[in-house]
Design a protein around this motif. Structure first.
Motif, PDB file in Angstrom:
ATOM      1  N   ARG A 182       0.722  -1.312  -0.096  1.00  0.00           N
ATOM      2  CA  ARG A 182      -0.027  -0.006  -0.147  1.00  0.00           C
ATOM      3  C   ARG A 182       0.903   1.171   0.135  1.00  0.00           C
ATOM      4  N   ILE A 185       2.143   2.008  -3.477  1.00  0.00           N
ATOM      5  CA  ILE A 185       0.856   2.294  -4.359  1.00  0.00           C
ATOM      6  C   ILE A 185       0.745   3.888  -4.047  1.00  0.00           C
ATOM      7  N   ALA A 196      -6.501  13.792  -5.039  1.00  0.00           N
ATOM      8  CA  ALA A 196      -7.191  12.484  -5.091  1.00  0.00           C
ATOM      9  C   ALA A 196      -6.520  11.622  -3.984  1.00  0.00           C
ATOM     10  N   PHE A 198      -5.221  12.145  -1.251  1.00  0.00           N
ATOM     11  CA  PHE A 198      -5.982  12.481   0.087  1.00  0.00           C
ATOM     12  C   PHE A 198      -7.280  12.022   0.270  1.00  0.00           C
ATOM     13  N   LEU A 199      -8.015  12.252  -0.734  1.00  0.00           N
ATOM     14  CA  LEU A 199      -9.516  11.722  -0.598  1.00  0.00           C
ATOM     15  C   LEU A 199      -9.579  10.293  -0.670  1.00  0.00           C
ATOM     16  N   SER A 200      -8.620   9.667  -0.867  1.00  0.00           N
ATOM     17  CA  SER A 200      -8.584   7.989  -0.969  1.00  0.00           C
ATOM     18  C   SER A 200      -7.945   7.568   0.293  1.00  0.00           C
ATOM     19  N   GLY A 201      -7.665   8.460   1.046  1.00  0.00           N
ATOM     20  CA  GLY A 201      -7.341   8.216   2.652  1.00  0.00           C
ATOM     21  C   GLY A 201      -5.665   8.137   2.616  1.00  0.00           C
ATOM     22  N   VAL A 202      -4.954   8.719   1.858  1.00  0.00           N
ATOM     23  CA  VAL A 202      -3.598   8.705   1.891  1.00  0.00           C
ATOM     24  C   VAL A 202      -3.141   9.793   2.834  1.00  0.00           C
TER      25      VAL A 202
ATOM     26  N   GLY B  52     -14.767  14.691   6.338  1.00  0.00           N
ATOM     27  CA  GLY B  52     -13.503  14.807   6.955  1.00  0.00           C
ATOM     28  C   GLY B  52     -12.243  15.529   6.001  1.00  0.00           C
ATOM     29  N   VAL B  53     -12.655  16.178   5.061  1.00  0.00           N
ATOM     30  CA  VAL B  53     -11.724  16.936   4.145  1.00  0.00           C
ATOM     31  C   VAL B  53     -10.945  18.088   4.836  1.00  0.00           C
ATOM     32  N   SER B  72     -10.353  12.774   8.761  1.00  0.00           N
ATOM     33  CA  SER B  72      -9.664  12.560   7.305  1.00  0.00           C
ATOM     34  C   SER B  72     -10.852  11.831   6.579  1.00  0.00           C
ATOM     35  N   PRO B  73     -11.005  11.959   5.164  1.00  0.00           N
ATOM     36  CA  PRO B  73     -11.784  11.113   4.488  1.00  0.00           C
ATOM     37  C   PRO B  73     -12.010   9.661   4.791  1.00  0.00           C
ATOM     38  N   ASP B  74     -10.501   9.081   4.935  1.00  0.00           N
ATOM     39  CA  ASP B  74     -10.504   7.588   5.455  1.00  0.00           C
ATOM     40  C   ASP B  74     -11.371   7.529   6.693  1.00  0.00           C
ATOM     41  N   ARG B  77     -15.026   7.698   6.054  1.00  0.00           N
ATOM     42  CA  ARG B  77     -15.437   6.233   5.577  1.00  0.00           C
ATOM     43  C   ARG B  77     -15.579   5.259   6.400  1.00  0.00           C
ATOM     44  N   PHE B  85     -17.554  12.424  -5.057  1.00  0.00           N
ATOM     45  CA  PHE B  85     -17.397  13.984  -5.382  1.00  0.00           C
ATOM     46  C   PHE B  85     -17.958  13.962  -6.661  1.00  0.00           C
ATOM     47  N   ALA B  89     -12.646  10.909  -6.827  1.00  0.00           N
ATOM     48  CA  ALA B  89     -11.328  10.973  -6.041  1.00  0.00           C
ATOM     49  C   ALA B  89     -10.629   9.572  -6.710  1.00  0.00           C
ATOM     50  N   LEU B 102      -5.733   1.131  -2.632  1.00  0.00           N
ATOM     51  CA  LEU B 102      -5.397   2.439  -1.682  1.00  0.00           C
ATOM     52  C   LEU B 102      -6.463   2.680  -0.731  1.00  0.00           C
ATOM     53  N   THR B 103      -7.605   2.412  -1.256  1.00  0.00           N
ATOM     54  CA  THR B 103      -8.659   2.796  -0.185  1.00  0.00           C
ATOM     55  C   THR B 103      -9.049   1.568   0.572  1.00  0.00           C
TER      56      THR B 103
END
Lengths: 316, 483
Positions: A182, A185, A196, A198-202, B52-53, B72-74, B77, B85, B89, B102-103
């Protein structure tokens, strides 16, 4: 990882170029045996390791102008304290050197994340700092290393197995697991699109610290291999600057997009062979080294140009 | 039964700019809740806090009665709040599979959701090669794969072809049936009454109205959004005044399998609507007319002369101006409104001529006031709201002058008030004798602003209609290839 078609084509083209240059070089030499192969591999190990570290950082959307200085610093530290030492001491300093390089990389990444200042500015500054430290530790050419320790890098008389291991081990042990993880990636993600990602949780800031730390790991390996291969250290900015520029050139030649997010480490490792061959072949003809620089630069532009045209056609 | 989500007195400032003053917002379990507001009302800020942004300066968020703070967005979630959005994303340079890695999305579950949405996806495909509408659906499938209690759909139906929009609405209803909730943000008023149970309207960072859709209609939403009643742009009826000599004639245009064969003409002073589902060749048609791409076959006649564009500059010289669908590609985001408005003027200057600052200033001032551009956050165009950016993209061509304006979905993602201003602007242009080719994804715009409309289907003209007769049902049927 399944390479994208573009990466496969790119790697194959670079491989083709490498084969042509290898044949060329082998024809220059009266004999082309295992000793000559060994010389070539030893010649590219430092370039390849540094290119891999730089490529990784560029893939992650950064660039490290201090990566050559990091390697030189580790070269100086390990050569100074390993001179005339036994095997265990040399090994201990080598490991410590790599750890220091990882920390230097992580701190660089942290400064970039915290300050929000461009990578290129921060690392240009740190390159001066690191070369300063290198000069402080090892004011002039010198140093050494335990020969038994060096044997693990340079191998026996006519055997090129050990250098080949040194070249491929980092790819096998660091890159292959990393690009499946991870974290790997995430490197591609922050290089491709920070928003994107950040929004994906990175966690972008933390990922960037890791990115520069792994880059530092490669720089540290480069520094240690320099110590083992040359059994000395030279704390000169010219060397580190050339090394840095070569690492960027190898990354670009190897198919890593400077915009980030695209590429791998095989291509740059192969490309470092090209960068090694050009001056060597020129020198073999007795041509002024200045010409080989011109050719090397022109070739880099040509490859990038062809790559760009191919990509533009692929998009149509 | 308690509320699923309860937002109390949330505020957020960006420096001196107040984005949210005092916002309250509650969502009950099993409810589809519309969040409405004009551009700049604080809608997107509220969504960002909710997902959470960013984090708010004040106020509380409660989820299932427990106070929560999304880092955070994570994190959001993981707590059952999944957003989709407007800009998906997804990482463009990575394959879908690695994006899901990644998610931490369960691949099997994702594939199940993709099938549920009626899509076919190759997981190894690189995201940058996938079209935007499909990406939105993929993002939706990913959100669903996390089994959210609360799904947040931010403008998801904007520019989504009608068939996919229907799928989204079906998904929302099925989530509701399962006892989950949906926050739905859309500028398409007609959708709200049909789909949503409740509406909350934001204005100037405050929730000004909140009611069940059974208790109020579109007019109530609009008046709450605007603070005062506004008249909608009157539908027009003056096709009789159009002259007989066409300004632009297109004959047999082809572009691979995107455009099979296109014939049509535009008359001076006419607003011609183009209606099509996503990917029926409209993008390609606009690119050809704007001079970005050459047609593979066919002829274009402009003012009775055969024309051939090799560069957008050729089209602009003749008086054809293009307002592309993506505002970001048309504007210089880091430069000022002034510079952006004056940009298209510069082509009349020679390379080393001085710019007449006084002249430019007066022109730009006139444009700003004519277009009612909100210049509060004025230093850079990227700080403007979407609606105001769109006004700048159209306005700069007005400062330059043109004969034919190509508008690609100019009102996408824009609030009602600004939409009406753009309609008025276009009608005003046509009254001056300028022609407009208007692609629209909102069918009712055809009757609001157009004189005629052509419907594209599979790269061909499916039908040509008088706007007066072209109601939404007729257009939609034609767009689906039925008539």
């Amino acid at each position: 990882m399944k390479l994208s078609l573009r990466e496969q084509y790119w790697n194959l083209s670079i491989l083709g170029l490498v084969i042509i240059l290898t044949v060329w070089r082998s024809n220059q030499l009266p004999v082309f045996g295992s000793y000559e192969i060994k010389t070539i591999i030893l010649g590219i190990i430092p370039i390849a390791l540094l290119a891999m570290g730089q490529s990784l950082i560029i893939i992650g959307g950064g660039i490290n102008l201090a990566i050559g200085a990091e390697a030189i610093l580790i070269n100086c530290i390990t050569a100074k304290y390993s001179e005339g030492s036994d095997f265990a001491t040399s090994l201990r300093w080598a490991l410590l050197g790599i750890v220091i390089s990882v920390i230097v990389g992580a701190v660089t990444g942290w400064i970039i994340s915290k300050s929000g200042i461009a990578d290129i500015v921060v690392t240009l500054a740190t390159s001066f700092v690191l070369i300063g430290f290198a000069l402080f530790i090892q004011p002039g050419p010198g140093g050494g290393v335990n020969l038994d320790f060096a044997k693990y890098f340079i191998g026996g008389e006519d055997s090129y197995l050990a250098p080949l291991f040194v070249l491929f081990l980092p790819i096998l042990l660091i890159w292959l697991p990393l690009q499946k993880s991870r974290l790997g990636i995430s490197f591609y993600a922050i290089g491709s699109s920070k928003d994107a990602a950040f929004l994906s949780g990175v966690n972008v800031a933390r990922t960037r610290v890791s990115l520069y730390a792994v880059g530092g790991l490669f720089a540290g390996l480069c520094g240690v291999s320099l110590t083992a291969i040359t059994q000395a250290a030279s704390p000169f900015a010219v060397i580190s600057n050339t090394a840095t520029l070569n690492s960027v050139a190898a990354a670009v030649l190897g198919g890593v997009a400077l915009a980030g997010g695209v590429g791998g480490l095989f291509g740059p490792a192969l490309a470092s062979l090209v960068l090694y061959y050009i001056p060597t072949i020129m020198l073999g003809y007795g041509i002024d080294p200045a010409y080989s620089q011109i050719i090397q630069g022109a070739l880099t532009i040509l490859v990038v140009l062809v790559g760009g045209l191919l990509r533009a056609r692929g998009k149509r | 039964m308690g509320n699923l989500l309860e937002i109390r007195a949330v505020a957020k400032n960006y420096g001196p700019v107040v984005a949210l003053r005092n916002a309250n917002f509650t969502v009950a379990p099993g409810e589809i809740h519309a969040l409405m507001g004009a551009n700049g009302a604080g809608k997107s800020t509220l969504v960002k806090i909710l997902t959470g942004v960013i984090s708010g300066d004040a106020g509380t968020i409660k989820l299932n009665g427990e106070e929560i703070h999304f880092t955070s967005p994570d994190n959001a979630r993981k707590n059952g709040v999944a957003p989709v959005f407007q800009d998906p994303a997804l990482i463009p340079d990575l394959s879908l599979r690695r994006n899901l890695r990644l998610t931490n999305t369960n691949i099997a579950k994702f594939e199940e959701k993709i099938a549920y949405l009626g899509l076919k996806i190759n997981l190894e495909e690189q995201v940058s090669r996938i079209e935007l509408p499909i990406l939105r659906m993929i993002d939706l499938a990913r959100a669903l794969a996390h089994d959210p209690k609360l799904l947040i759909l931010d403008e998801i139906t904007a520019a989504l072809p009608a068939n996919l929009a229907e799928v989204v609405i079906r998904v929302m209803n099925e989530e509701k049936a399962r006892g989950n909730s949906v926050v739905f943000i859309s500028h398409r008023l007609s959708e709200i009454g049909e789909i949503c149970d409740r509406v909350t309207v934001l204005r100037d960072g405050i929730d000004v109205d909140s009611f069940n859709t059974s208790e109020g209609d579109e007019d109530r939403i609009v008046s709450a959004m605007l603070g005062s009643k506004i008249t909608s742009a009157e539908s027009k009826n003056r096709s009789a005044s159009i002259s007989k000599e066409p300004l632009l004639t297109v004959r047999g245009i082809k572009d691979g399998d995107k455009l099979v064969n296109i014939d049509f003409e535009i008359y001076p002073g006419e607003i011609l609507g183009i209606v099509a589902l996503e990917g029926q060749g409209q993008d390609s048609l606009f690119d050809i007319l704007a001079g970005e791409v050459s047609a593979k076959a066919g002829e274009i006649h402009f003012s009775n002369k055969k024309v051939d564009f090799s560069h957008p500059a050729d089209a602009i010289k003749l008086g054809i101006s293009y307002v592309p669908g993506d505002r970001k590609t048309a504007l210089l985001p880091q430069r000022s409104i002034r510079e952006n408005l004056a940009l298209t003027k510069f082509r009349k200057l020679r390379s080393w001529n001085w710019i007449n600052q006084k002249n430019e200033d007066s022109l730009v001032d006139k444009a700003v006031s004519n277009l009612e551009i909100d210049t509060r956050a004025s230093s850079q165009v990227k700080q403007l709201s979407g609606g105001n950016q769109q006004k700048v993209t159209i306005g700069r061509w007005i400062t330059t002058g043109f004969d034919l304006l190509l508008c690609f979905d100019p009102t996408r993602g824009i609030d009602v008030g600004t939409k009406n201003q753009i309609y008025k602007l276009l009608s005003g242009l046509s009254a001056e004798g300028k022609s407009v080719l208007l692609f629209t994804s909102e069918l009712r715009e055809v009757q609001l602003v157009c004189d005629r409309a052509i419907v594209l289907y599979n790269g061909k003209v499916q039908g040509v209609f008088d706007a007066a007769k072209a109601d939404e049902e007729l257009l939609l049927n034609a767009a689906y290839g039925r008539n």
